[in-house]
Design an enzyme around this catalytic site. Structure first.
Site, short mmCIF file in Angstrom:
data_model
loop_
_atom_site.label_atom_id
_atom_site.label_comp_id
_atom_site.label_asym_id
_atom_site.label_seq_id
_atom_site.Cartn_x
_atom_site.Cartn_y
_atom_site.Cartn_z
N ALA A 156 14.38 -1.58 -2.90
CA ALA A 156 13.16 -1.10 -2.26
C ALA A 156 12.63 -2.14 -1.27
O ALA A 156 13.38 -2.64 -0.44
CB ALA A 156 12.12 -0.73 -3.33
N SER A 157 11.35 -2.52 -1.38
CA SER A 157 10.75 -3.41 -0.38
C SER A 157 11.23 -4.85 -0.46
O SER A 157 10.93 -5.64 0.45
CB SER A 157 9.23 -3.39 -0.51
OG SER A 157 8.71 -2.22 0.06
N VAL A 158 11.96 -5.23 -1.49
CA VAL A 158 12.56 -6.56 -1.48
C VAL A 158 13.55 -6.68 -0.33
O VAL A 158 13.88 -7.78 0.12
CB VAL A 158 13.22 -6.86 -2.85
CG1 VAL A 158 13.88 -8.24 -2.85
CG2 VAL A 158 12.17 -6.80 -3.96
#
Length: 461
Positions: A156-158
């Protein structure tokens, strides 16, 4: 305009829970703004190999499980620190209560890797990588997949950390100036008010761009990317003045990487980062490069009630999915061991196993708070601060717990992953959970993230 993710999560809770009550009804929501099949974004508005060996320092190849998964869903490698059992026990507290439990308040499964001074002190896997089918429906025990130490998660946003590294590599090469206007690299970046947005503002979330972009209902990839690049600033926003978490900013940053390298972002990732580091279990669209056996046994599922059905090996973020699964804000999949390498790389000042990936001065700038004194606007977490480096979150106790400090950095992702690095302790924590399986409105992943941070703060000096 940005949409508060927690509001959206709460809005879907009653529908999702009632759909699961019968463990067989079709509870998939219809597409709508902010939902899994919606037109805005599924990215967290909060900001959400070389393998490592045991504590003795033996190195394992990428993708090699350093522990065997047990039928009960718990696995801890030999030769680990005494607190490895404590980390495992803490994670197991957040699993579904019984094998027949439908709803849960945590996650079906998780993998944690802790490195201290470059050596693995914890590598543990608990629970299940696949527990539910589309609907969502609780699968029979014989059809579920146990979590493994080498399970592959949607980061995801990592993903934003990887995009930042790729962009900063181009700064090192002299191809990108952080202080230059974005339009100098992307002439199509023409949204209202964006003429003053610089490259650095994309990485510090001070551009004034909104959380998400509206890309559904458009004819093709070119039209969708045009919609991203022509997204205007939030009403009243002044570039550089205020921290506002923005996935659009990292989408644009990824396009700059593509423009200056002449490569698609997945290719740039492989040639400039994962290839040099030997990270064979990291990449976009894993269904295109994993073997059939690996897909069946190692992929971790996310949503099971979206308009796209069960998501396993397909990016959870809806905008990234519409962009072909390859974007600067979301879409990378990886194991916990591979993610830990990224943390160790930055902890080492840009080198890993003798190979330099980023200049030391660039890493120092990346890990320094660029937003000192600036306000933060975050409807999800009104008390968060603006502390942020270039593509990394700094000093946020809401997910770092007692490991939070002015030097501690990392990132979270909406599907449940997180990376945390505490330079003072020479500690890297890659904590991957599948809290979005089957329903991202059931659980808030931050308490367990902070609890693991608290435990490690007590145990690692």
């Amino acid at each position: 305009m940005p949409i508060a993710r927690r509001t959206l999560l709460g809005a879907g809770l009653a529908v999702a829970t009632s759909a699961l009550a019968g463990c067989g009804d079709d509870g998939a929501p219809k597409p709508g703004p902010g939902g899994p099949g919606g037109a805005v974004t599924a990215t967290d508005a909060a900001g959400n190999r070389v393998g490592f060996g045991s504590a003795g320092g033996t190195t394992a190849p990428s993708g090699s499980p350093s522990a065997a998964a047990s039928p009960s869903g718990g696995a801890v490698s030999a030769g680990q620190a005494r607190y490895a059992q404590g980390v495992t026990a803490l994670l197991r507290k957040h699993l579904p209560a019984t094998s027949q439990t439908v709803a849960h308040k945590g996650f079906p499964g998780a993998v944690a890797v802790v490195l201290v001074d470059g050596k693995t002190t914890v590598h543990t896997a608990v629970g299940e990588a696949l527990r539910y089918d589309a609907g969502p429906k609780l699968l029979p025990a014989s059809q579920r997949v146990v979590m493994r130490p080498d399970s592959i998660f949607d980061l995801a946003s990592v993903t934003k950390v990887y995009t930042a590294i790729l962009l900063l590599q181009q700064v090192d090469k002299g191809r990108v100036d952080l202080g230059a206007p974005v339009r100098g690299y992307l002439p199509g970046f023409t949204g209202a008010g964006t003429e003053r947005v610089t490259v650095e503002m994309l990485l510090t979330h001070t551009s004034g761009l909104p959380v998400g972009a509206k890309v559904t209902g458009l004819a093709d990839s070119a039209a969708r990317w045009n919609a991203v690049l022509t997204t205007g600033l939030v009403s009243g926003a002044v570039p550089g003045d205020t921290f506002r978490y923005s996935s659009v900013g990292l989408m644009v940053a990824g396009r700059i990487v593509e423009k200056v390298t002449g490569q698609r972002l997945d290719q740039a990732l492989k040639s400039n980062l994962t290839g040099p580091l030997g990270l064979r279990d990291t990449g976009f669209n894993p269904n295109t490069w994993l073997s059939g056996t690996a897909k069946a046994g190692r992929l971790v599922a996310t949503d099971a009630r979206s308009s796209r059905g069960l998501l396993r090996g397909t990016v959870h973020d809806d905008v990234a999915n519409h962009l072909g699964g390859i974007a600067g804000h979301a879409g990378i999949f990886a194991t916990a061991t591979d993610l830990a390498v990224i943390g160790q790389l930055l902890l080492n000042g840009g080198t890993h196993q003798g190979r330099r990936i980023l200049a030391a001065a660039t890493v120092r700038r990346m890990l320094t708070n660029q937003n000192a004194g600036k306000p933060a606007v975050d409807p999800e977490r009104p008390n968060r601060t603006a502390a942020h480096g270039l593509g990394v979150v700094l000093n946020q106790s809401w997910f770092m717990g007692r490991l939070a400090s002015a030097r501690t950095f990392g990132h979270t992702g909406f599907a449940g992953p997180s990376l945390l690095v505490d330079p003072g302790r020479k500690l890297v924590l890659a904590l991957l959970t599948n809290r979005a399986h089957p329903n991202w409105s059931w659980a808030n992943p931050d308490p367990v993230r902070a609890a693991v941070g608290d435990l490690l703060a007590r145990e690692v000096s």
